[in-house]
Design a protein around this motif. Structure first.
Motif, mmCIF file in Angstrom:
data_model
loop_
_atom_site.group_PDB
_atom_site.id
_atom_site.type_symbol
_atom_site.label_atom_id
_atom_site.label_comp_id
_atom_site.label_asym_id
_atom_site.label_seq_id
_atom_site.Cartn_x
_atom_site.Cartn_y
_atom_site.Cartn_z
ATOM 1 N N SER A 152 0.966 -1.475 -0.186
ATOM 2 C CA SER A 152 -0.034 -0.147 -0.235
ATOM 3 C C SER A 152 0.773 1.637 -0.224
ATOM 4 O O SER A 152 2.180 1.072 0.576
ATOM 5 C CB SER A 152 -1.204 0.409 1.130
ATOM 6 O OG SER A 152 -1.398 1.179 1.531
ATOM 7 N N ASP A 153 0.404 2.490 -0.949
ATOM 8 C CA ASP A 153 1.874 3.210 -1.620
ATOM 9 C C ASP A 153 1.229 4.172 0.516
ATOM 10 O O ASP A 153 1.898 5.159 0.921
ATOM 11 C CB ASP A 153 1.030 4.746 -2.298
ATOM 12 C CG ASP A 153 1.498 3.475 -3.848
ATOM 13 O OD1 ASP A 153 2.877 2.546 -3.550
ATOM 14 O OD2 ASP A 153 0.789 4.100 -4.487
ATOM 15 N N ALA A 154 0.050 4.114 0.931
ATOM 16 C CA ALA A 154 -0.056 4.645 2.413
ATOM 17 C C ALA A 154 0.174 4.729 3.169
ATOM 18 O O ALA A 154 1.376 5.289 4.301
ATOM 19 C CB ALA A 154 -1.830 4.686 2.111
ATOM 20 N N GLU A 155 0.864 2.941 3.233
ATOM 21 C CA GLU A 155 1.464 2.087 4.134
ATOM 22 C C GLU A 155 2.690 2.473 4.397
ATOM 23 O O GLU A 155 3.275 2.992 5.707
ATOM 24 C CB GLU A 155 0.920 0.913 4.916
ATOM 25 C CG GLU A 155 -0.012 0.297 4.742
ATOM 26 C CD GLU A 155 -0.539 -0.845 4.888
ATOM 27 O OE1 GLU A 155 0.251 -1.573 4.124
ATOM 28 O OE2 GLU A 155 -0.896 -1.137 6.156
ATOM 29 N N ASN A 156 3.143 2.773 3.123
ATOM 30 C CA ASN A 156 4.659 2.975 2.852
ATOM 31 C C ASN A 156 5.100 4.402 3.268
ATOM 32 O O ASN A 156 5.958 5.298 4.443
ATOM 33 C CB ASN A 156 4.392 2.693 1.712
ATOM 34 C CG ASN A 156 5.540 1.091 1.035
ATOM 35 O OD1 ASN A 156 5.391 0.719 2.073
ATOM 36 N ND2 ASN A 156 4.521 1.153 -0.278
#
Length: 349
Positions: free
Chosen positions: A195-199
């Motif tokens: 996930s981009d948000a998690e990264n």
């Protein structure tokens, strides 16, 4: 979510074994106490003789009675033997089961893991052990770089441990997990979650806990690339964009791609690429030209490019190129040549 309070993957074993072993030991000690008190209090034997009689009775060594016993004393001795047999039998049963389930081996493994965690310093943290995270870990292992893997999946952590990696079971977006991974002592962090948000969240958390940490993050879209760069990520990489560029390069310049791949990754490399940052206090060649420093002749390594502190890139520098403080030298050579070059550039280290 996995809890950072228990970062080690749960062992697949009966949680009651330790309790049962404790009960068995307690029961056996209780039997010894009962026997000793009986022979001392009822039979009026000295403490040592009472304890000795109890022990030889429970162990069934076949010695004669310490003193003659009456009918009452012999009946108690029979009961004592039966209680001892039950207690010892219960302990042997649970101890055997503990061995079969690897109860003791698990304890040894956890102690070893804790020592590995405590020894981590200037290491890299790989967040996410998917396809990208596994490739990163493989390259780090080939380079001999200390690193730690974090993943929420117990199965992924199990695979990482089987490969010999130091692994932490937890949610890398939590500060507690990053602190358990010794992020404050880490050199860098790889955010390879799906996930981009998690990264992005991992990068922001890591930089808050350790402002000097170098972060590299995976991005699935161009928008995510821009957001990660604004968040201060040193390198934001899209597997799809990078993969597409590499495929095009492999089609147009296959031998160049093979050569570059051969010096950037893999275990059986002949040549390596390495970077060296020049500091005025540590490097004796700062202020000299590349020709005067004569690094190629002294080490055998080739200076391929120089990046100035202001970002200017000098490709194929000539002998007249001046070495300045903050320069980043990109060099190519064998492992031995690069080792000699490092000794020349940093003689005090």
């Amino acid at each position: 979510m996995a809890s950072a309070r228990h970062p080690f993957p749960p062992a697949k074993r009966d949680p009651g074994i330790r309790r049962d072993l404790g009960l068995g030991v307690g029961a056996l000690l209780g039997v010894v106490l009962i026997g000793t008190l009986w022979y001392h209090g009822v039979e009026q034997w000295p403490w040592v003789e009472a304890f000795y009689m109890t022990v030889i009775t429970l162990t069934s060594v076949g010695f004669m009675e310490v003193r003659p016993l009456g009918e009452r004393g012999r009946l108690f001795t029979v009961a004592l033997i039966l209680m001892g047999v039950l207690s010892i039998g219960f302990m042997v049963n649970r101890f055997t089961e503990a061995l079969i389930q690897g109860h003791f081996q698990e304890g040894i493994r956890q102690r070893k893991w804790k020592k590995q965690m405590e020894a981590l310093n200037n290491h890299y943290i790989v967040c996410g052990f998917g396809r990208i995270g596994r490739q990163v870990a493989q390259e780090f292992q080939a380079e001999g770089v200390p690193f730690l893997v974090i993943d929420q999946s117990a199965e992924a952590i199990q695979v990482a441990q089987e490969l010999g990696y130091v692994a932490l079971h937890g949610d890398s977006t939590l500060d507690a997990t990053l602190l358990a991974a010794r992020v404050q002592q880490a050199e860098g962090l790889i955010a390879a979650l799906s996930s981009d948000a998690e990264n992005l969240y991992v990068v922001l958390s890591a930089r808050t806990l350790n402002p000097r940490i170098r972060t590299i993050a995976r991005a699935n879209t161009e928008e995510a690339l821009q957001k990660l760069q604004r968040a201060g990520v040193a390198h934001a990489i899209s597997p799809y964009i990078t993969g597409g560029k590499r495929m095009a390069a492999a089609a147009l310049r296959p031998r160049v791609v093979d050569f570059v791949d051969g010096i950037l990754s893999g275990r059986d490399r002949t040549f390596y690429l390495e970077e060296y940052e020049l500091a005025a206090q540590e490097c004796p060649y700062v202020g000299q030209t590349l020709g005067k420093a004569n690094l190629r002749t002294r080490s055998g390594a080739l200076v391929v490019a120089i990046r100035r502190a202001d970002g200017q890139l000098i490709g194929g520098p000539s002998g007249d190129t001046l070495l300045q403080p903050g320069d980043l030298l990109l060099c190519m050579g064998t492992a031995e040549q690069l080792r000699r070059l490092g000794q020349l550039l940093y003689p005090r280290l």
